[in-house]
Design an enzyme around this catalytic site. Structure first.
Site, mmCIF file in Angstrom:
data_model
loop_
_atom_site.group_PDB
_atom_site.id
_atom_site.type_symbol
_atom_site.label_atom_id
_atom_site.label_comp_id
_atom_site.label_asym_id
_atom_site.label_seq_id
_atom_site.Cartn_x
_atom_site.Cartn_y
_atom_site.Cartn_z
ATOM 1 N N HIS A 296 -10.186 -0.420 40.449
ATOM 2 C CA HIS A 296 -10.657 1.270 40.321
ATOM 3 C C HIS A 296 -9.558 1.921 41.095
ATOM 4 O O HIS A 296 -9.028 2.902 40.709
ATOM 5 C CB HIS A 296 -12.066 1.415 40.785
ATOM 6 N N TYR B 6 -16.684 -8.133 40.266
ATOM 7 C CA TYR B 6 -17.454 -7.502 39.063
ATOM 8 C C TYR B 6 -16.898 -7.961 37.633
ATOM 9 O O TYR B 6 -17.163 -7.705 36.700
ATOM 10 C CB TYR B 6 -17.771 -6.164 39.131
ATOM 11 N N ARG C 283 -8.560 -1.364 32.100
ATOM 12 C CA ARG C 283 -8.063 -0.998 33.459
ATOM 13 C C ARG C 283 -7.458 -2.234 33.822
ATOM 14 O O ARG C 283 -8.412 -3.114 34.306
ATOM 15 C CB ARG C 283 -8.902 -0.308 34.384
#
Length: 384
Positions: A283, A292, A279
């Site tokens: 998100h 992260y 990705r």
């Protein structure tokens, strides 16, 4: 507590007790190896096998990838402009989305998750209808039966048992239908995933599961949610084939999914396909991915971009030139312009829809509440 002084008596020796202990009768029905043919992600682009691919198919996939990348960009922009409440982008995962839609026949069903808007668009749905759910408009925004696309599922993995049930029912009726269900790597830790796998394998349902392993369940890296060697390995536990494929290689994904769909159609049962992808974006627009993961990790995956991989292959084979690439980009821009124009028009909402589609026959309480709202709207002079 006082111990008993009575010694334990050994049973008298008999002919049966002197027989050697037989080996366990149970044996695995199937060796694991045939169910896991891929020791590493299957790839086609950039290998000698790509030379045998149909140029027309490659160009069609390229056009869809370019269109898909533009769709993701436009939907993300609409979110920043407040036209969408949220948009889970599939930028970087377009090869999985496009291939999943392309391998299905008209009579088949697609079961997407919330990140799979692009797969629904590639299946032929109106992009505005697909995005209606994400702008908070009525229901799922489209008729699932028209294009045989189930509603975008926000709860993780709940669409998987639905896919199995539909596929199993279709086979019982004698209908030529295959269901293809999409799920993320995070969804494989949900109970619905395991229940769906088990029922699909026991019933040998004509269903294909595509796991898009993009490395993160929101912010949780894959290593912190599973100790499995790969997500494809989970297939062995249910007795179905598992395939591992490069999820950014659209031709490889198209090939593996196509084989799995046709296998299911022939009565061969379900297949679990793990597509290793990434990705590129956060998100959703509510996420900060820099908390992260490192930029260097994202940069490494950008070098393995699905659009670039296919474009490089096409240019090296002389199938695509600047003019062809320009036409694909122009077609994508025109799609985005139409989407932008229609999404910028405010939808006409009817508050009375709150009471529709809840029950086949409204309860007395709902009828009473509907009358109260109608009276308030009439008193306020609200157009309906």
């Amino acid at each position: 507590m006082k111990k008993s002084s009575t010694p334990v008596q050994e049973p008298p020796a008999t002919a049966a007790s002197r027989r050697p202990t037989p080996p366990p009768a149970w044996q695995p029905r199937t060796a694991a190896a045939p169910l896991l043919p891929d020791t590493e992600p299957y790839r086609v682009l950039g290998t000698p096998a790509a030379a045998a691919a149909d140029p027309a198919l490659l160009l069609r996939l390229y056009g869809e990838l370019v269109r898909g990348r533009r769709f993701n960009a436009q939907a993300t922009a609409l979110t920043k402009q407040g036209r969408l409440a949220v948009y889970p982008s599939s930028t970087g995962q377009e090869a999985c989305e496009i291939a999943a839609a392309q391998v299905l026949r008209e009579q088949d069903w697609l079961f997407p998750s919330y990140r799979d808007s692009l797969a629904a668009v590639a299946r032929g749905l109106d992009p505005v209808e697909v995005l209606s759910l994400l702008r908070g408009d009525r229901h799922t925004g489209y008729d699932p039966y028209e294009h045989r696309v189930a509603p975008l599922s926000t709860p993780l993995a709940t669409q998987l048992p639905h896919a199995v049930g539909l596929a199993h029912a279709a086979r019982l009726k004698g209908d030529d239908v295959v269901a293809l269900a999409l799920v993320g790597d995070g969804g494989t830790s949900e109970g619905d995933f395991h229940e769906a796998m088990n029922f699909a394998a026991v019933w040998q349902a004509p269903v294909v599961f595509l796991v898009q392993n993009n490395g993160f369940a929101i912010s949780v890296p894959l290593a912190k949610q599973t100790a499995a060697p790969s997500l494809a390995h989970k297939a062995v536990g249910y007795g179905m084939p598992g395939r591992l494929v490069d999820g950014n290689d659209v031709l490889a994904v198209h090939t593996v999914l196509g084989e799995a769909v046709e296998r299911a159609r022939r009565g061969g049962g379900p297949t679990l396909v793990e597509a290793v992808t990434y990705r590129m974006e956060a998100h959703t627009n509510a996420d900060d991915a820099t908390r992260y993961r490192d930029d260097s990790e994202v940069a490494a995956w950008r070098a393995h971009d699905p659009v670039r991989l296919l474009e490089r292959e096409l240019r090296e084979r002389g199938v695509l030139d600047d003019e062809g690439a320009g036409k694909a980009a122009q077609a994508a821009d025109e799609m985005a312009a139409g989407l932008r124009e229609r999404m910028n028009a405010d939808p006409v909402l009817d508050p009375m829809d709150l009471f529709a589609h809840v029950y086949a026959e409204q309860t007395s309480q709902l009828r009473e509440q509907a009358e109260m709202l109608r009276a308030e709207l009439d008193a306020a002079g609200e157009p309906r």
